[in-house]
Design a protein around this motif. Structure first.
Motif, PDB file in Angstrom:
ATOM      1  N   PHE A  11      44.290  -1.861  13.729  1.00  0.00           N
ATOM      2  CA  PHE A  11      44.479  -2.151  15.150  1.00  0.00           C
ATOM      3  C   PHE A  11      44.564  -0.867  15.968  1.00  0.00           C
ATOM      4  O   PHE A  11      44.116  -0.832  17.124  1.00  0.00           O
ATOM      5  CB  PHE A  11      45.730  -3.004  15.356  1.00  0.00           C
ATOM      6  CG  PHE A  11      45.505  -4.460  15.093  1.00  0.00           C
ATOM      7  CD1 PHE A  11      44.759  -5.231  15.982  1.00  0.00           C
ATOM      8  CD2 PHE A  11      45.987  -5.065  13.948  1.00  0.00           C
ATOM      9  CE1 PHE A  11      44.521  -6.578  15.751  1.00  0.00           C
ATOM     10  CE2 PHE A  11      45.759  -6.405  13.703  1.00  0.00           C
ATOM     11  CZ  PHE A  11      45.019  -7.168  14.598  1.00  0.00           C
ATOM     12  N   ASP A  12      45.112   0.177  15.369  1.00  0.00           N
ATOM     13  CA  ASP A  12      45.166   1.462  16.066  1.00  0.00           C
ATOM     14  C   ASP A  12      43.753   1.988  16.321  1.00  0.00           C
ATOM     15  O   ASP A  12      43.468   2.578  17.365  1.00  0.00           O
ATOM     16  CB  ASP A  12      45.969   2.466  15.226  1.00  0.00           C
ATOM     17  CG  ASP A  12      46.200   3.780  15.963  1.00  0.00           C
ATOM     18  OD1 ASP A  12      46.689   3.731  17.113  1.00  0.00           O
ATOM     19  OD2 ASP A  12      45.874   4.840  15.398  1.00  0.00           O
ATOM     20  N   PHE A  15      41.876  -0.619  18.877  1.00  0.00           N
ATOM     21  CA  PHE A  15      42.410  -0.717  20.233  1.00  0.00           C
ATOM     22  C   PHE A  15      42.135   0.519  21.091  1.00  0.00           C
ATOM     23  O   PHE A  15      42.723   0.665  22.157  1.00  0.00           O
ATOM     24  CB  PHE A  15      43.919  -0.990  20.205  1.00  0.00           C
ATOM     25  CG  PHE A  15      44.254  -2.445  20.331  1.00  0.00           C
ATOM     26  CD1 PHE A  15      43.955  -3.154  21.486  1.00  0.00           C
ATOM     27  CD2 PHE A  15      44.846  -3.119  19.283  1.00  0.00           C
ATOM     28  CE1 PHE A  15      44.255  -4.500  21.597  1.00  0.00           C
ATOM     29  CE2 PHE A  15      45.150  -4.466  19.379  1.00  0.00           C
ATOM     30  CZ  PHE A  15      44.849  -5.163  20.533  1.00  0.00           C
ATOM     31  N   THR A  16      41.247   1.393  20.642  1.00  0.00           N
ATOM     32  CA  THR A  16      40.829   2.481  21.532  1.00  0.00           C
ATOM     33  C   THR A  16      39.891   1.899  22.589  1.00  0.00           C
ATOM     34  O   THR A  16      39.221   0.879  22.359  1.00  0.00           O
ATOM     35  CB  THR A  16      40.106   3.589  20.749  1.00  0.00           C
ATOM     36  OG1 THR A  16      38.907   3.050  20.182  1.00  0.00           O
ATOM     37  CG2 THR A  16      40.995   4.145  19.639  1.00  0.00           C
ATOM     38  N   LEU A  20      37.067  -1.062  21.937  1.00  0.00           N
ATOM     39  CA  LEU A  20      37.236  -2.331  22.649  1.00  0.00           C
ATOM     40  C   LEU A  20      36.002  -2.639  23.491  1.00  0.00           C
ATOM     41  O   LEU A  20      35.545  -3.790  23.558  1.00  0.00           O
ATOM     42  CB  LEU A  20      38.474  -2.281  23.548  1.00  0.00           C
ATOM     43  CG  LEU A  20      39.840  -2.437  22.872  1.00  0.00           C
ATOM     44  CD1 LEU A  20      40.959  -2.210  23.878  1.00  0.00           C
ATOM     45  CD2 LEU A  20      39.980  -3.817  22.235  1.00  0.00           C
ATOM     46  N   SER A 361      38.986  -5.600  14.511  1.00  0.00           N
ATOM     47  CA  SER A 361      38.120  -5.901  15.659  1.00  0.00           C
ATOM     48  C   SER A 361      37.670  -7.357  15.659  1.00  0.00           C
ATOM     49  O   SER A 361      37.332  -7.910  16.707  1.00  0.00           O
ATOM     50  CB  SER A 361      36.899  -4.979  15.661  1.00  0.00           C
ATOM     51  OG  SER A 361      35.953  -5.365  14.668  1.00  0.00           O
ATOM     52  N   ILE A 364      40.175  -9.340  17.568  1.00  0.00           N
ATOM     53  CA  ILE A 364      39.989  -9.060  18.997  1.00  0.00           C
ATOM     54  C   ILE A 364      38.724  -9.744  19.508  1.00  0.00           C
ATOM     55  O   ILE A 364      38.704 -10.333  20.597  1.00  0.00           O
ATOM     56  CB  ILE A 364      39.915  -7.535  19.224  1.00  0.00           C
ATOM     57  CG1 ILE A 364      41.214  -6.873  18.750  1.00  0.00           C
ATOM     58  CG2 ILE A 364      39.659  -7.209  20.689  1.00  0.00           C
ATOM     59  CD1 ILE A 364      41.145  -5.357  18.656  1.00  0.00           C
TER      60      ILE A 364
END
Length: 500
Positions: A11-12, A15-16, A20, A361, A364
């Motif tokens: 997720f780190d 989530f950039t 994204l 991802s 997301i």
């Protein structure tokens, strides 16, 4: 507890802002491609591969993955509204989805597809996170003999599960294997099947093969058919399901998710098979069996859940073993090779940010699909009305520019056109191109592992049978062929695929 640390890393990475943005772009393009009948994720990913050269590896794979599972969702939109499945796995959704649309329940059908897709995608991603690491750890213990046998099993499975004639599928695999050895032999330096054409010395680039077979070939085939898009012009509204309708879709979504997750791992297009199987099962177990074919909401929920979960679990063999389970995964492996990453179990240890970032991802991306698609139904409806005589020339130009950019060679464009013609001929002869592409991708790796195994065993071919894991996989491959060759099962298989 280690999995939580891995997911935190994923997720780190995901989530950039850049990742994204590429995830959003991927699911948007995937939905758009799924909406437009006659294209599909294979052709789109093939066309976009040249554009990924300058991208970071994680961003490139996140975008291409989003295109794939986004297309699974987008295909249901045309299946429901136009009775033209944008994706092969959405064929079954059209049976009841279009009938619901004709009854003024298009909104409920689209909402059902969205709910099923989101739940199935989320569950499949959890399974990917749970089962990929132990499978990769096991694969790290494989030697050259085991990898060779695994690839043989993968090719046999793709043949067994391919639609159409078994003999044709075997022939296409052989064609792919032969195309894969064109070029200069790494060990001896000898030219193989180049016919004194210098441009073939480095081999045939799989990007132009994919773009020709799936992009150009599909366009040429579609030009034969007149545009027949009978759009349901009633306003799409009423997205909220009633309490009774919601109860009716819970069990089908769950069953479709379980079935799709299992079949998606199998080589040969598990997502498509899962959607057909899920529909058949629901028709047998449902209390509302009489409604199937006339607008049963279960007939939308089950296949949509199955094809989306199948699409995402197909990443498991690709990420852990380096074995593509379908043509899209073959292209994903090609994208990894373009980025200088060797597909296989070492990816998890050598590129943990890429591995876990790609998995994160997907969560997301599934959320993006819900946020994007239901409010934007009007846009997708307008996209469906784009005339093919505007759409296809633009695609041809894009394909040609993309292929030319690979090595600034006109020869590559001509070769792509040749493969496009070959793809069209294959379609006319009912020869499925997917086994050929899998053979083309896996062939060079198979040859390399075969040579290594024989070198280590001092040219003793029994090494493939004396090592237990290798012998087991070869036995499974032989059993799969024997089973499908039996007269009873061959007849059942032909009946199953005739439904397509």
């Amino acid at each position: 507890m280690e999995i939580f640390g891995n997911l935190a890393l994923g997720f780190d990475t995901a989530f950039t802002f850049v990742n994204l943005a590429y995830c959003l772009l991927g699911v948007f393009l995937g939905t758009a491609i799924g909406v437009l009948p006659g294209l599909g994720p294979v052709a789109t990913i093939a066309m976009l591969l040249p554009a990924t050269f300058g991208l970071p590896p994680v961003s490139a794979l996140i975008m291409l993955s989003g295109i794939y599972y986004g297309a699974q969702y987008g295909g249901s939109t045309t299946a429901i509204l136009v009775n033209l499945p944008g994706e092969s796995s959405a064929v079954v959704t059209a049976i009841d989805g279009y009938q619901m649309a004709r009854q003024g329940r298009a909104g409920k059908a689209l909402a059902t597809a969205a709910i099923g897709s989101f739940f199935a995608g989320t569950v499949a991603t959890v399974l990917l996170a749970l089962f990929a690491p132990p499978l990769a750890d096991l694969a790290l213990k494989f030697g050259p003999a085991e990898y060779f046998s695994l690839m043989v099993l993968g090719l046999i499975a793709s043949v067994v599960l391919a639609s159409g004639s078994l003999l044709n599928a075997i022939g296409m695999v052989i064609v792919g294997l032969l195309l894969g050895i064109v070029g200069t032999d790494v060990n001896s330096g000898a030219a193989r099947y180049t016919f004194d054409v210098p441009q073939l010395a480095d081999g045939i680039n799989f990007v132009l093969v994919a773009m020709g077979m799936f992009g150009l070939g599909e366009i040429i085939r579609n030009l034969e058919h007149a545009e027949a898009r009978h759009l349901v012009m009633k306003k799409v509204s009423g997205l909220m399901l009633t309490k009774d309708e919601f109860k009716r879709i819970i069990a089908p979504i769950f069953r479709g998710t379980v079935l799709g997750s299992a079949l998606g791992i199998l080589p040969g297009g598990g997502a498509m098979l899962a959607s057909f199987a899920a529909y058949s099962i629901e028709k047998k177990v449902s209390k509302n069996a009489a409604e199937f074919g006339r607008g049963a909401i279960e007939g939308v929920a089950a296949p949509e859940s199955a094809n989306n979960s199948g699409a995402q679990t197909s990443f498991i063999p690709m990420l852990t073993l380096g074995i593509p389970s379908n043509p899209v995964m073959a292209l994903m492996i090609g994208a990894m090779i373009i980025q200088g990453i060797q597909p296989g179990p070492a990816v998890m240890t050598e590129q943990p940010a890429l591995f876990w970032g790609l998995i994160a991802s997907m969560w997301i991306g599934n959320l993006f699909l819900i946020i994007l698609n239901l409010p934007m139904i009007g846009l997708w409806v307008r996209m469906i009305t784009v005339p093919y005589h505007y759409l296809y020339p633009a695609i041809l130009v894009f394909c040609s520019i993309g292929v030319f950019s690979l090595s600034n060679s006109e020869f590559d464009v001509y070769l792509m056109a040749l493969f496009g013609l070959f793809g069209y001929i294959c379609a006319k002869l009912d020869l499925e191109p997917a086994p050929m592409l899998l053979g083309f991708i896996i062939g060079p790796m198979m040859e390399e592992y075969l040579r290594r195994a024989l070198l280590l065993s001092h040219s003793d071919p029994m090494v493939f049978l004396t090592r237990p894991i290798s012998a087991t996989m070869l036995g499974m491959a032989a059993l799969a062929l024997l089973v499908v060759l039996s007269p009873v099962l061959r007849k059942k298989r032909e009946e199953a695929f005739k439904e397509e």
